[in-house]
Design a protein around this motif. Structure first.
Motif, PDB file in Angstrom:
ATOM      1  N   VAL A 284       3.888  -3.111   3.016  1.00 39.74           N
ATOM      2  CA  VAL A 284       2.702  -3.050   2.159  1.00 39.74           C
ATOM      3  C   VAL A 284       2.356  -4.480   1.759  1.00 39.74           C
ATOM      4  O   VAL A 284       3.124  -5.144   1.064  1.00 39.74           O
ATOM      5  CB  VAL A 284       2.970  -2.198   0.901  1.00 39.74           C
TER       6      VAL A 284
ATOM      7  N   ARG B 213       0.610  -0.990   5.779  1.00 36.32           N
ATOM      8  CA  ARG B 213      -0.451  -0.636   4.824  1.00 36.32           C
ATOM      9  C   ARG B 213      -1.008  -1.943   4.263  1.00 36.32           C
ATOM     10  O   ARG B 213      -0.372  -2.603   3.437  1.00 36.32           O
ATOM     11  CB  ARG B 213       0.094   0.245   3.701  1.00 36.32           C
TER      12      ARG B 213
ATOM     13  N   GLU C  79       1.765  -2.445  -5.774  1.00 40.25           N
ATOM     14  CA  GLU C  79       1.519  -1.475  -4.706  1.00 40.25           C
ATOM     15  C   GLU C  79       2.833  -1.057  -4.040  1.00 40.25           C
ATOM     16  O   GLU C  79       3.048   0.122  -3.733  1.00 40.25           O
ATOM     17  CB  GLU C  79       0.564  -2.064  -3.662  1.00 40.25           C
ATOM     18  N   ASN C  80       3.711  -2.031  -3.798  1.00 39.29           N
ATOM     19  CA  ASN C  80       5.006  -1.695  -3.207  1.00 39.29           C
ATOM     20  C   ASN C  80       5.833  -0.825  -4.143  1.00 39.29           C
ATOM     21  O   ASN C  80       6.475   0.134  -3.711  1.00 39.29           O
ATOM     22  CB  ASN C  80       5.761  -2.983  -2.869  1.00 39.29           C
TER      23      ASN C  80
ATOM     24  N   ARG D  91       4.437   2.714  -4.084  1.00 40.90           N
ATOM     25  CA  ARG D  91       4.788   3.444  -2.855  1.00 40.90           C
ATOM     26  C   ARG D  91       6.247   3.883  -2.892  1.00 40.90           C
ATOM     27  O   ARG D  91       6.581   4.994  -2.478  1.00 40.90           O
ATOM     28  CB  ARG D  91       4.528   2.559  -1.634  1.00 40.90           C
TER      29      ARG D  91
ATOM     30  N   ASP E  28       6.361   6.833  -5.359  1.00 46.49           N
ATOM     31  CA  ASP E  28       5.705   8.040  -4.843  1.00 46.49           C
ATOM     32  C   ASP E  28       6.508   8.722  -3.751  1.00 46.49           C
ATOM     33  O   ASP E  28       6.392   9.940  -3.562  1.00 46.49           O
ATOM     34  CB  ASP E  28       4.308   7.708  -4.315  1.00 46.49           C
ATOM     35  N   THR E  29       7.290   7.962  -3.001  1.00 48.06           N
ATOM     36  CA  THR E  29       8.034   8.522  -1.871  1.00 48.06           C
ATOM     37  C   THR E  29       9.513   8.717  -2.169  1.00 48.06           C
ATOM     38  O   THR E  29      10.271   9.105  -1.271  1.00 48.06           O
ATOM     39  CB  THR E  29       7.895   7.596  -0.641  1.00 48.06           C
TER      40      THR E  29
END
Length: 295
Positions: A225, A252, A31-32, A35, A38-39
């Motif tokens: 996250v 998050r 997940e980290n 993220r 994606d950013t």
């Protein structure tokens, strides 16, 4: 005039080397990484080895091996908490100068005795969000000379935060930004639910709460996250951030990976361990499917 340079947001995966990674850790790490991707951000790895009694080089090496096997890459150097004890002590010293810290000597059995006595008198003894009994407040007013003598005699103790004094030092109420459900929400923090938290233990140079807020600030973490099991702990961390003048990140809290009994996984559950699954012939793609991170 040129526009200011915008730094890429930082994300971190921060395991403790006190056991082998399991599927829950894999979900958090992935997940980290997602993220960060994606950013256009940066992925950092932090080794939270502040507890010398439980953390070992063997488990740390296994963390690197498992994460590399998953296909994850991160920026160097890796931050190890054991190498930054002085930084955490400096933060603790600031809280001590504010008069918010006191030495606490009660054992677990003594804490239970206080709670039992109160309940025999018809009073409900408070518990924190994890279900642990609140620490009795009787030592908040312990004579400093007596406390110093007991410490000098080698009596085991912890340093705790006087929650009432701490809350009086910040502008209430406190909030944090939570994006775990998609839209960003303002969540009201409730630090008092945790009672007088530990900041330092006789067998470890810092507490999780203190070291993590210092690290997140120093590393410029934009968004923390992590698993839903740490959702309520954010209240304590927001308080420490306010007391120490640290900018809070966004949070998050993702879903947890449940074990066979429906509860969250622990490092003792070998069947869900990444090493076990790898040795059983599973691939990194299989792990992503198992935790629901197919992309």
């Amino acid at each position: 005039m040129s526009e200011p340079v915008r730094q890429s947001p930082c994300f971190r995966f921060a395991p403790s080397p006190n056991g082998y990674l399991h599927l829950g850790h894999a979900l958090s790490a992935l997940e980290n990484a997602k993220r960060a991707q994606d950013t256009g951000g940066r992925l950092l790895l932090r080794i939270e080895d502040i507890d010398p009694a439980r953390c070992t080089p063997e488990f740390e090496a296994a963390i690197f091996e498992d994460l590399h096997w998953l296909g994850l890459r991160w920026e160097e150097p890796v931050r190890r908490q054991s190498e930054h004890v002085d930084t955490y002590r400096a933060a603790l010293g600031r809280l001590e100068k504010m008069g918010l810290v006191y030495p606490a000597f009660l054992s677990r059995s003594q804490i239970k005795a206080h709670a039992a006595q109160a309940e025999q008198q018809g009073r409900t003894w408070p518990r924190d969000p994890d279900g642990a009994l609140h620490y009795p407040t009787v030592e908040r007013v312990l004579d400093p000379g007596e406390a110093a003598a007991r410490i000098a005699n080698g009596e085991r103790h912890a340093l705790r935060l006087d929650m009432d004094k701490a809350l009086a030092c910040v502008d209430a109420p406190l909030f944090w930004q939570e994006s775990g459900t998609g839209e960003v929400q303002e969540i009201r923090a409730d630090p008092a639910a945790w009672g007088d938290i530990i900041l330092w233990r006789w067998d470890a140079p810092s507490s999780y709460h203190l070291s993590v807020v210092v690290d997140d600030a120093l590393q410029g973490i934009a968004e923390v996250v992590r698993g839903r099991d740490l959702y309520h702990a954010t209240s304590v961390q927001r308080l420490l951030q306010a007391l120490l003048g640290l900018d809070p990140p966004r949070y998050r809290h993702h879903r947890l990976v449940a074990g066979g009994d429906g509860r969250k996984l622990s490092k003792s559950e070998g069947a869900a361990g990444l090493r076990h699954l790898r040795q059983a012939g599973h691939s990194p793609a299989d792990i992503r499917r198992l935790v629901g991170c197919v992309a």
